[in-house]
Design an enzyme around this catalytic site. Sequence first.
Site, PDB file in Angstrom:
ATOM      1  N   ARG A   9     -13.279  33.896 -31.556  1.00  0.00           N
ATOM      2  CA  ARG A   9     -14.128  32.713 -31.701  1.00  0.00           C
ATOM      3  C   ARG A   9     -13.295  31.433 -31.652  1.00  0.00           C
ATOM      4  NH1 ARG A   9     -18.246  31.162 -36.610  1.00  0.00           N
ATOM      5  NH2 ARG A   9     -16.308  30.532 -37.575  1.00  0.00           N
TER       6      ARG A   9
ATOM      7  N   ARG B 235     -25.332  32.108 -41.428  1.00  0.00           N
ATOM      8  CA  ARG B 235     -24.142  31.313 -41.770  1.00  0.00           C
ATOM      9  C   ARG B 235     -24.351  29.846 -41.436  1.00  0.00           C
ATOM     10  NH1 ARG B 235     -20.829  32.699 -37.721  1.00  0.00           N
ATOM     11  NH2 ARG B 235     -21.826  34.707 -37.401  1.00  0.00           N
TER      12      ARG B 235
ATOM     13  N   GLN C 185     -19.808  30.812 -21.630  1.00  0.00           N
ATOM     14  CA  GLN C 185     -18.748  31.773 -21.953  1.00  0.00           C
ATOM     15  C   GLN C 185     -18.339  32.619 -20.749  1.00  0.00           C
ATOM     16  OE1 GLN C 185     -19.727  33.879 -25.630  1.00  0.00           O
ATOM     17  NE2 GLN C 185     -20.052  31.946 -26.718  1.00  0.00           N
TER      18      GLN C 185
ATOM     19  N   HIS D 170     -24.912  33.137 -23.561  1.00  0.00           N
ATOM     20  CA  HIS D 170     -24.261  31.841 -23.746  1.00  0.00           C
ATOM     21  C   HIS D 170     -23.553  31.614 -22.413  1.00  0.00           C
ATOM     22  CE1 HIS D 170     -24.974  32.486 -28.024  1.00  0.00           C
ATOM     23  NE2 HIS D 170     -24.281  33.597 -27.976  1.00  0.00           N
TER      24      HIS D 170
ATOM     25  N   HIS E 170     -30.134  37.640 -24.076  1.00  0.00           N
ATOM     26  CA  HIS E 170     -29.175  36.839 -24.847  1.00  0.00           C
ATOM     27  C   HIS E 170     -27.989  36.405 -23.998  1.00  0.00           C
ATOM     28  CE1 HIS E 170     -27.556  35.280 -28.591  1.00  0.00           C
ATOM     29  NE2 HIS E 170     -26.392  35.865 -28.352  1.00  0.00           N
TER      30      HIS E 170
ATOM     31  N   ASP F 179     -24.755  38.216 -23.580  1.00  0.00           N
ATOM     32  CA  ASP F 179     -24.024  37.452 -24.579  1.00  0.00           C
ATOM     33  C   ASP F 179     -22.821  36.683 -24.025  1.00  0.00           C
ATOM     34  OD1 ASP F 179     -23.098  36.477 -26.965  1.00  0.00           O
ATOM     35  OD2 ASP F 179     -22.884  38.378 -27.975  1.00  0.00           O
TER      36      ASP F 179
ATOM     37  N   GLU G 154     -23.761  41.139 -37.219  1.00  0.00           N
ATOM     38  CA  GLU G 154     -22.886  41.554 -36.114  1.00  0.00           C
ATOM     39  C   GLU G 154     -21.537  42.031 -36.641  1.00  0.00           C
ATOM     40  OE1 GLU G 154     -21.868  38.325 -33.542  1.00  0.00           O
ATOM     41  OE2 GLU G 154     -21.037  39.634 -31.991  1.00  0.00           O
TER      42      GLU G 154
ATOM     43  N   HIS H 170     -27.900  41.396 -32.055  1.00  0.00           N
ATOM     44  CA  HIS H 170     -26.892  42.365 -32.527  1.00  0.00           C
ATOM     45  C   HIS H 170     -27.495  43.343 -33.548  1.00  0.00           C
ATOM     46  CE1 HIS H 170     -24.137  40.004 -30.248  1.00  0.00           C
ATOM     47  NE2 HIS H 170     -24.228  38.966 -31.048  1.00  0.00           N
TER      48      HIS H 170
ATOM     49  N   HIS I  35     -29.073  29.455 -35.466  1.00  0.00           N
ATOM     50  CA  HIS I  35     -27.931  30.219 -34.934  1.00  0.00           C
ATOM     51  C   HIS I  35     -27.660  31.520 -35.677  1.00  0.00           C
ATOM     52  CE1 HIS I  35     -23.683  31.381 -34.395  1.00  0.00           C
ATOM     53  NE2 HIS I  35     -23.823  30.900 -33.182  1.00  0.00           N
TER      54      HIS I  35
HETATM   55  C1  NGQ Z   1     -21.756  32.558 -30.372  1.00  0.00           C
HETATM   56  N1  NGQ Z   1     -21.117  34.868 -30.309  1.00  0.00           N
HETATM   57  O1  NGQ Z   1     -22.573  31.825 -30.906  1.00  0.00           O
HETATM   58  O2  NGQ Z   1     -21.344  32.381 -29.221  1.00  0.00           O
HETATM   59  C2  NGQ Z   1     -21.262  33.740 -31.166  1.00  0.00           C
HETATM   60  C3  NGQ Z   1     -19.940  33.403 -31.790  1.00  0.00           C
HETATM   61  C4  NGQ Z   1     -20.539  32.799 -34.144  1.00  0.00           C
HETATM   62  C5  NGQ Z   1     -21.272  36.084 -30.822  1.00  0.00           C
HETATM   63  N2  NGQ Z   1     -21.638  36.183 -32.062  1.00  0.00           N
HETATM   64  C6  NGQ Z   1     -20.036  32.342 -32.812  1.00  0.00           C
HETATM   65  N3  NGQ Z   1     -21.061  37.168 -30.107  1.00  0.00           N
HETATM   66  O3  NGQ Z   1     -21.183  33.848 -34.256  1.00  0.00           O
HETATM   67  O4  NGQ Z   1     -20.258  32.095 -35.095  1.00  0.00           O
HETATM   68 ZN    ZN Z   2     -24.620  35.264 -29.175  1.00  0.00          ZN
END
Ligand code: NGQ
Ligand code: ZN
Length: 456
Positions: A83, A211, A61, A58, A56, A321, A236, A270, A208
């Site tokens: 975020r 949500r 980041q 991104h 995992h 992550d 998470e 997570h 994603h």
């Molecule tokens: C992300 N990261 O997609 O980069 C997410 C944050 C979200 C983590 N969850 C954004 N660690 O979950 O809405």
């Molecule tokens: Zn993530």
Amino acid sequence: MNRTFFFDAAWLPEGWRPRVRVVVRDGMITEVRHGSEAAADDARLTRVVPGLPNLHSHAFQRAMAGLAERRGPSGADDFWSWREVMYRFLERIEPDDLETIATYAYADMLEAGFTSVGEFHYLHRSPQGGLYQDPAELALRHAAAADTTGIGLTLLPVFYESSQFGGAPPTAGQRRFITDGAEFARIVARVRAAVPASGARNCGIAPHSLRAVTAAQLASLLREHPRGPVHIHAAEQVKEVEDCLAFTGLRPVEWLLAHAGLDERWCIVHATHLTDAEITGLARSGAVAGLCPITEANLGDGVFPAPAFCDAQGRWGIGTDSHIRLDAAGELRQLEYSQRLVHRRRNVLARRDQASSGTSLFEAALRGGAQALALPVGAIAAGCRADFLELDGAHPDLTARGPELTLDTWLFAVGRSLIRQVIAGGETVVEHGRHRHRERIDADYRRVIGRLLHAD
Ligand code: NGQ
Ligand code: ZN
């Protein structure tokens, strides 16, 4: 390219074996023999273990690591305020910037012991909000970064449509993530065509989170993509669990178990907050729990119920992550240490039939990571990609210790600096702990990051 290797000792699927000779063709292992003699032109390494898959990432980041460690005005810093910082950070990243950052992140991953990565990629649109002429422009920049650095890659284009359960419209900060079903299908088709599946490349999909994707869209995504890995963030944060309960009557993992048909294709990223029933259900499903211990600690997510999940034979692997710190040994150490702190015991994740904590942890993470990426990786065995880490057998902490203490010493005592060489797809990409293109990669990164951080 064909190469032969000779390892003083190597960790094979059956355990540590001395004098291992490995034949590699076109990046893949074709033959492994132990108790062998070295041939004159073998590349010789001391103690060798498989490279760890990173399930995992991104990548972008990585460039904000260390920038969100400052108290905000309210003093109530949490995942959601982090975020917001992250959304502001990604506002002006252009395609060239993204490739430079991803290249830097992947080189660091290789030095840190990861030889393949699952890129959970959701930055699809330009800063202005339009699609690029090639709708997979940004996705493909990760494939270019993987080509430059030598890391194996499973690309996971993300579907993102809403800001909250019930299909609430996305916020302005999320505009670069959004696609409709047809745009998403074009991105996936383009990635599949441009990055054909091989021993080192694969492509899956990533709704994603519950949500960001409605139940109807999730069902149609699964219909349209009946094969390949499916990754999703779930459970998470406590607030996310509560919101899911309020909207659906079920908790996120409970909902996925009831409605999404979880199986070996799935990686639940997570999966931090689980009831006993969710623990057993997830373990039985065959899906991989995508644990990201260092990021989860950094974001204040909570502690994964690892003992119960492992007792239920649950599968798990490691992701980095947010890349707040890249360290394969460090991720496994963090996972074990968080359990020790909660349960006030030691060697919590060591198996009954494998006393070594380091070996138990590393073995599980190799297997779960390979499954989640759907790549032939994670073992020194014929048919696998030639991904090797040389742990410095001449290190003072290792010389007097037999091979069976290597993983415990690496994970708990020495850490990342024990990695001397990294071979990915049969090529030596890290020597003396440094990526072979480190100088150029650093120079490019300095230029890009200087502009991104000081543009106004
Ligand atoms: C992300 N990261 O997609 O980069 C997410 C944050 C979200 C983590 N969850 C954004 N660690 O979950 O809405
Ligand atoms: Zn993530």
